[in-house]
Scaffold this motif. Structure first.
Motif, PDB file in Angstrom:
ATOM      1  N   ALA A 102     -41.401   5.162 -18.717  1.00 15.87           N
ATOM      2  CA  ALA A 102     -42.470   4.466 -18.010  1.00 15.87           C
ATOM      3  C   ALA A 102     -43.500   3.954 -19.020  1.00 15.87           C
ATOM      4  N   PRO A 103     -44.145   2.833 -18.746  1.00 16.79           N
ATOM      5  CA  PRO A 103     -45.167   2.316 -19.657  1.00 16.79           C
ATOM      6  C   PRO A 103     -46.215   3.388 -19.956  1.00 16.79           C
ATOM      7  N   GLY A 104     -46.570   3.503 -21.229  1.00 16.20           N
ATOM      8  CA  GLY A 104     -47.581   4.463 -21.645  1.00 16.20           C
ATOM      9  C   GLY A 104     -47.041   5.838 -21.977  1.00 16.20           C
ATOM     10  N   ALA A 105     -45.776   6.117 -21.665  1.00 22.89           N
ATOM     11  CA  ALA A 105     -45.198   7.430 -21.971  1.00 22.89           C
ATOM     12  C   ALA A 105     -45.049   7.597 -23.476  1.00 22.89           C
ATOM     13  N   ASP A 106     -45.143   8.851 -23.932  1.00 22.60           N
ATOM     14  CA  ASP A 106     -45.020   9.156 -25.350  1.00 22.60           C
ATOM     15  C   ASP A 106     -43.557   9.446 -25.683  1.00 22.60           C
ATOM     16  N   PRO A 107     -42.863   8.549 -26.418  1.00 22.87           N
ATOM     17  CA  PRO A 107     -41.447   8.774 -26.716  1.00 22.87           C
ATOM     18  C   PRO A 107     -41.207   9.968 -27.630  1.00 22.87           C
ATOM     19  N   LYS A 108     -42.295  10.470 -28.291  1.00 22.14           N
ATOM     20  CA  LYS A 108     -42.135  11.624 -29.176  1.00 22.14           C
ATOM     21  C   LYS A 108     -42.345  12.945 -28.445  1.00 22.14           C
ATOM     22  N   ASP A 109     -42.647  12.871 -27.175  1.00 21.52           N
ATOM     23  CA  ASP A 109     -42.832  14.102 -26.397  1.00 21.52           C
ATOM     24  C   ASP A 109     -41.552  14.933 -26.472  1.00 21.52           C
ATOM     25  N   PRO A 110     -41.669  16.230 -26.763  1.00 24.28           N
ATOM     26  CA  PRO A 110     -40.473  17.082 -26.889  1.00 24.28           C
ATOM     27  C   PRO A 110     -39.567  17.065 -25.657  1.00 24.28           C
ATOM     28  N   TRP A 111     -40.142  16.809 -24.482  1.00 22.37           N
ATOM     29  CA  TRP A 111     -39.309  16.758 -23.274  1.00 22.37           C
ATOM     30  C   TRP A 111     -38.251  15.667 -23.419  1.00 22.37           C
ATOM     31  N   PHE A 112     -38.652  14.482 -23.875  1.00 20.90           N
ATOM     32  CA  PHE A 112     -37.720  13.351 -23.991  1.00 20.90           C
ATOM     33  C   PHE A 112     -36.771  13.521 -25.169  1.00 20.90           C
ATOM     34  N   THR A 113     -37.291  13.983 -26.308  1.00 20.84           N
ATOM     35  CA  THR A 113     -36.415  14.145 -27.466  1.00 20.84           C
ATOM     36  C   THR A 113     -35.380  15.241 -27.226  1.00 20.84           C
ATOM     37  N   THR A 114     -35.772  16.288 -26.506  1.00 23.21           N
ATOM     38  CA  THR A 114     -34.823  17.359 -26.192  1.00 23.21           C
ATOM     39  C   THR A 114     -33.766  16.867 -25.207  1.00 23.21           C
ATOM     40  N   LEU A 115     -34.209  16.111 -24.200  1.00 24.47           N
ATOM     41  CA  LEU A 115     -33.259  15.541 -23.234  1.00 24.47           C
ATOM     42  C   LEU A 115     -32.219  14.693 -23.962  1.00 24.47           C
ATOM     43  N   ALA A 116     -32.686  13.814 -24.835  1.00 32.00           N
ATOM     44  CA  ALA A 116     -31.768  12.923 -25.554  1.00 32.00           C
ATOM     45  C   ALA A 116     -30.781  13.717 -26.405  1.00 32.00           C
ATOM     46  N   ARG A 117     -31.279  14.709 -27.112  1.00 38.63           N
ATOM     47  CA  ARG A 117     -30.401  15.476 -28.014  1.00 38.63           C
ATOM     48  C   ARG A 117     -29.378  16.281 -27.235  1.00 38.63           C
ATOM     49  N   ARG A 118     -29.821  16.994 -26.207  1.00 37.68           N
ATOM     50  CA  ARG A 118     -28.891  17.854 -25.469  1.00 37.68           C
ATOM     51  C   ARG A 118     -27.813  17.037 -24.753  1.00 37.68           C
ATOM     52  N   VAL A 119     -28.221  15.939 -24.120  1.00 37.44           N
ATOM     53  CA  VAL A 119     -27.246  15.137 -23.385  1.00 37.44           C
ATOM     54  C   VAL A 119     -26.270  14.451 -24.341  1.00 37.44           C
ATOM     55  N   SER A 120     -26.805  13.909 -25.435  1.00 35.49           N
ATOM     56  CA  SER A 120     -25.932  13.248 -26.405  1.00 35.49           C
ATOM     57  C   SER A 120     -24.945  14.233 -27.023  1.00 35.49           C
ATOM     58  N   ASP A 121     -25.433  15.419 -27.404  1.00 31.18           N
ATOM     59  CA  ASP A 121     -24.542  16.432 -27.979  1.00 31.18           C
ATOM     60  C   ASP A 121     -23.533  16.923 -26.938  1.00 31.18           C
ATOM     61  N   GLY A 122     -23.975  17.023 -25.684  1.00 36.28           N
ATOM     62  CA  GLY A 122     -23.061  17.429 -24.624  1.00 36.28           C
ATOM     63  C   GLY A 122     -21.954  16.411 -24.416  1.00 36.28           C
TER      64      GLY A 122
END
Length: 604
Positions: A359-379
């Motif tokens: 969403a506009p204004g969201a922080d892409p470095k927030d651990p919630w998003f980086t963790t989501l990306a890593r876990r799903v990609s690794d899965g």
């Protein structure tokens, strides 16, 4: 002369399938002519008297722009595309640097052979594809599964009247409509759980117990979609809606003819999987599924759609498990697939290409998003969808960004179309939402396609990009195979077979402002809208069908041999029939590339 022609054509397919007396008869119909080096046999637009067959010498075939399409040698025929279409040449043919002896079979005799001999008809059917399986749910359109008129009531109908209506019509559900538009759904289970079990007043309006805004499908959707949605969402009724208008209901009892249960069964197992290990065990069966579907002669677009649906289910399950672990997201997000998953064209071997739109204004470095990306990609990697070699994944910070950043990416690619921008745009124009807030992708795509279609400079660069991958046509009627390395003497059926068509379809989609991302659907829509001519569209779709079918058959062959499926095909493993048809398909693709390259993509 006929005796020598008999002996010659007896070595040429499909004439080698004829009985001796028929072969002799055909031989008397051929005429023979010797051409000098450089002689023109026919040119684009000429009326063709018949089918040409090279007895000796070499012939260069060029398209309407003079670009080389093919160089042919003895036992190769030419001119059939135009002859069997409307009798007018769609190429030009000229003898090369030494005399050539050319046989010509009159059009009437070609037509008779096709009508009388199945082997000849199959040979000249350049749209070769699997046989129809009309009763297969996977192939049926949802509209074909509907029976009878839709049963519905208005939202103010008393519950007791709705129940009586269901009883009298002998149905297990009702569509709740207002002004002809579907607003809800009520089922026998709702009557039991929400009315009887809760002791509701039966005079209340049915809107009090209905399911509002239920999941729906259009009549043009695949029947397989019904089973997929029902199993994954655990629902038993699915309304069918055409432009908002309620046109019918599909229930589980309508699915008795399901033949695609194996793919749907894998999706059901994925939806219940507790962890990545369980999902990996399920996706390990995809090569087996591929082989079964190929052996059942399913069409390629059905096979790749089923395989992609499994990848979608795995992705959504990983997203759900990870999100449940992480708790509420700090902002809205959308997980999107690109590449073959985005186009719903995955085969037995696929890497992953994905991104996250925030969403506009969201922080892409927030651990919630980086963790989501890593876990799903690794899965996904653990489940066989290996990490993208080009790092086109949500784990790359570049591809996990707010909506406004994504909009800036597309603006930059269109205003500064560098080679990298062309490559990235090619990938990202194939985005499809998989999970999260899908409206974020819709917001991105709405303006982007319109802006791209109006930018002639950008489209010109995309045309140039679409010509980088060429069909593997070699000299004198052969294939251009890989010369060195592990795949020596093989054709790359992905990069030199499928990708050239995928790239062309993307250009047509930009020219015609076509929103769909599936390659075959893009080609069909481009033909329907006049972006390419009807004949050019039909030829290219038939060529694509041929290339994809051979690609999947080769992957199934590798699986049966105990090997991992890949995209490399040895022409030596094909029959003369298959080599001829595959080569003709590549010739069509090269001709369409030439048309686009000369600014005639609209004429195809």
């Amino acid at each position: 002369m006929p005796d020598s022609i008999v002996d010659f054509i007896a070595t040429v397919h499909p004439y080698d399938s004829l009985k001796r007396d028929e072969l002799a008869r055909v031989a008397t119909s051929f005429s023979r002519r010797t051409f000098a080096p450089g002689d023109l046999i026919y040119q684009f637009g000429d009326r063709l008297p018949g089918l040409y067959l090279i007895e000796s010498g070499q012939v260069a075939v060029t398209d309407r722009n003079g670009d080389s399409v093919s160089q042919l040698g003895p036992r190769n025929s030419f001119g059939e595309r135009g002859l069997l279409r409307d009798g007018v040449a769609v190429t030009s043919a000229r003898v090369m640097d030494r005399p050539a002896v050319i046989l010509m079979l009159p059009r009437a005799e070609v037509t008779r052979l096709i009508a009388d001999h199945r082997a000849v008809a199959r040979f000249f059917d350049r749209g070769r594809g699997p046989s129809d399986r009309g009763g297969d749910l996977a192939r049926l359109k949802v509209g074909e599964l509907l029976s009878g008129k839709p049963v519905s009531c208005t939202p103010d109908t008393p519950i007791i009247e709705a129940a009586r209506q269901m009883r009298d019509a002998r149905v297990s559900s009702l569509g709740i409509t207002q002004g002809g538009r579907l607003i809800g759904l009520v089922t026998i289970r709702d009557m039991s759980n929400r009315v009887v079990a809760e002791g509701r007043d039966m005079r209340q309006p049915v809107s009090a117990v209905m399911t509002p805004d239920p999941v729906t499908l259009a009549p043009t959707a695949l029947g397989y979609d019904v089973l997929n949605i029902m199993l994954e969402r655990r629902i038993g009724h699915l309304p069918v809606v055409d432009d908002g208008r309620f046109v019918g209901m599909i229930s589980q009892t309508d699915l008795t003819r399901v033949q695609a249960i194996s793919a749907a069964g894998l999706i059901r197992q994925v939806a219940k999987a507790r962890d990545t290990a369980q999902m990996a065990a399920i996706t390990a069966r995809i090569p087996e599924l591929l082989t079964q579907l190929v052996q059942a002669r399913q069409r390629h677009e059905i096979i790749t759609r089923m395989i992609t649906d499994i990848a979608d289910a795995v992705t959504r399950r990983l997203l759900d498990l990870t999100a449940a672990d992480l708790g509420p997201a700090p902002a809205a997000w959308c997980w999107a697939a690109c590449g073959s998953q985005g186009r719903q064209e995955q085969t037995g071997t696929s890497d992953q290409d994905n991104c996250v739109i925030l969403a506009p204004g969201a922080d892409p470095k927030d651990p919630w998003f980086t963790t989501l990306a890593r876990r799903v990609s690794d899965g996904l990697h653990a489940c066989g969808y290996v990490h993208c070699p080009g790092d086109m994944m949500a784990t790359n910070p570049r591809w996990c960004q707010p909506l406004d950043v994504w909009q800036g990416y597309f603006r930059d690619w269109m205003t500064h179309p560098s080679p990298e921008a062309q490559m990235l745009a090619s990938v990202m124009f194939d985005l499809r939402a998989i999970g999260g807030d899908v409206t974020l992708l819709g917001d991105l795509q709405d303006g982007t396609l319109d802006a791209a279609s109006k930018n002639s400079i950008f489209i010109a660069h995309m045309v140039g990009n679409s010509l980088k991958h060429r069909p593997p046509l070699g000299l004198i009627g052969g294939f251009a195979t890989i010369r060195t390395g592990e795949h020596r003497h093989h054709i790359d059926m992905k990069h030199n077979g499928v990708v050239p068509v995928t790239d062309l379809a993307r250009v047509y989609a930009l020219q015609g402002r076509i929103g769909t991302v599936n390659t075959r659907a893009r080609l069909e829509e481009a033909e329907a809208r006049g972006v390419i001519s009807a004949t050019g569209g039909r030829d290219l779709i038939a060529a694509y069908d041929m290339i994809q079918t051979v690609r999947l058959e080769n992957q199934a062959h590798l699986v049966r041999a105990g090997r991992r499926p890949d995209n490399y095909l040895s022409p030596a493993d094909l029959s003369d029939f298959e080599r001829s048809h595959l080569r003709d398909a590549f010739v069509v693709v090269r001709g369409m590339q030439s048309a686009v390259g000369h600014g005639k993509g609209m004429l195809g």
